[in-house]
Design a protein around this motif. Structure first.
Motif, short mmCIF file in Angstrom:
data_model
loop_
_atom_site.label_atom_id
_atom_site.label_comp_id
_atom_site.label_asym_id
_atom_site.label_seq_id
_atom_site.Cartn_x
_atom_site.Cartn_y
_atom_site.Cartn_z
N ILE A 48 0.96 -1.06 -0.02
CA ILE A 48 0.08 0.00 0.04
C ILE A 48 1.01 1.24 0.02
O ILE A 48 1.56 1.62 0.90
N ASN A 49 1.01 1.80 -1.07
CA ASN A 49 1.57 3.14 -1.32
C ASN A 49 1.03 4.13 -1.47
O ASN A 49 1.56 5.43 -1.33
N SER A 50 -0.39 4.33 -1.80
CA SER A 50 -1.14 5.16 -1.90
C SER A 50 -2.65 4.86 -1.55
O SER A 50 -2.87 3.58 -1.33
N THR A 51 -3.40 5.90 -1.39
CA THR A 51 -4.76 5.55 -0.97
C THR A 51 -5.71 4.72 -1.98
O THR A 51 -6.34 3.63 -1.49
N VAL B 20 -4.30 -1.77 8.17
CA VAL B 20 -4.40 -1.11 6.95
C VAL B 20 -5.08 0.26 7.06
O VAL B 20 -4.31 1.26 6.36
N GLU B 21 -6.01 0.45 7.82
CA GLU B 21 -6.74 1.81 7.73
C GLU B 21 -5.64 2.65 8.44
O GLU B 21 -5.85 3.79 8.12
N ALA B 22 -5.15 2.31 9.50
CA ALA B 22 -4.03 3.31 10.15
C ALA B 22 -2.91 3.55 9.17
O ALA B 22 -2.75 4.74 9.15
N HIS B 23 -2.50 2.53 8.34
CA HIS B 23 -1.47 2.88 7.30
C HIS B 23 -1.91 3.89 6.19
O HIS B 23 -1.16 4.77 5.95
N VAL C 211 -7.80 -0.42 -1.98
CA VAL C 211 -8.60 -1.41 -2.42
C VAL C 211 -8.23 -2.87 -2.91
O VAL C 211 -8.88 -3.74 -2.47
N LYS C 212 -7.06 -2.93 -3.15
CA LYS C 212 -6.42 -4.22 -3.36
C LYS C 212 -6.22 -4.90 -2.03
O LYS C 212 -6.62 -6.06 -2.02
N ALA C 213 -5.66 -4.03 -0.93
CA ALA C 213 -5.38 -4.88 0.24
C ALA C 213 -6.83 -5.20 0.87
O ALA C 213 -7.00 -6.46 1.35
N THR D 135 0.37 12.41 5.02
CA THR D 135 1.58 12.77 4.24
C THR D 135 1.10 13.41 3.00
O THR D 135 1.64 14.41 2.62
N GLU D 136 0.17 12.81 2.34
CA GLU D 136 -0.29 13.71 1.17
C GLU D 136 -0.93 14.90 1.38
O GLU D 136 -0.69 16.02 0.32
#
Length: 140
Positions: free
Chosen positions: A78-81, A112-115, A85-87, A122-123
């Motif tokens: 997971i590198n972006s929001t 996953v939600e916290a990440h 969806v994939k996770a 950051t964005e």
């Protein structure tokens, strides 16, 4: 008869200090500490003689019920929001196939939600810096 304190007001508004133990609790600890070896031996003897309560006590100390266990599951990176969806789909598929229990997937989902929240912050911070740079004519 009226009390020393006004109604609704504690005699100790700050409450008990954390870690402060009552005198009775300290005395009980002292008694148990002095007799610990004898009590443990007695519990073991009772367990060996078939006392179910003593047996349960001994087993709970030797092999306590695990409240958690490692879960080996390859979550997509997971590198972006958009990657969430994939996770999320991978977690749903793992529950559907029996690879993960619903509670395990829920706990992983919280991670996953916290990440994702960290990525979002950051964005937003990056966008804010770019907007400030644009407003200042690109000067910093």
């Amino acid at each position: 008869m009226t009390g020393r304190f006004q109604k609704g007001q504690s005699g100790n508004p700050r409450g008990k200090q954390p870690g402060l133990r009552s005198e009775l609790a300290r005395k009980i600890d002292g008694l148990l500490e002095d007799e610990a070896e004898a009590l443990i031996s007695k519990a073991i003897d009772l367990a060996k003689a078939g006392d179910i309560g003593a047996l349960r006590l001994c087993l709970e100390r030797l092999a306590p019920v695990r409240k958690d266990r490692p879960v080996v599951f390859p979550i997509p990176e997971i590198n972006s929001t958009a990657d969430v969806v994939k996770a999320s789909a991978a977690l749903l598929q793992a529950v559907a196939s029996g690879e993960l229990t619903p509670s395990e997937a829920a706990e992983l989902g919280k991670l996953v939600e916290a990440h994702v929240r960290a990525i979002e912050v950051t964005e937003i911070q990056d966008r804010l810096v770019r907007l400030e740079d644009m407003g200042m004519g690109g000067k910093r």
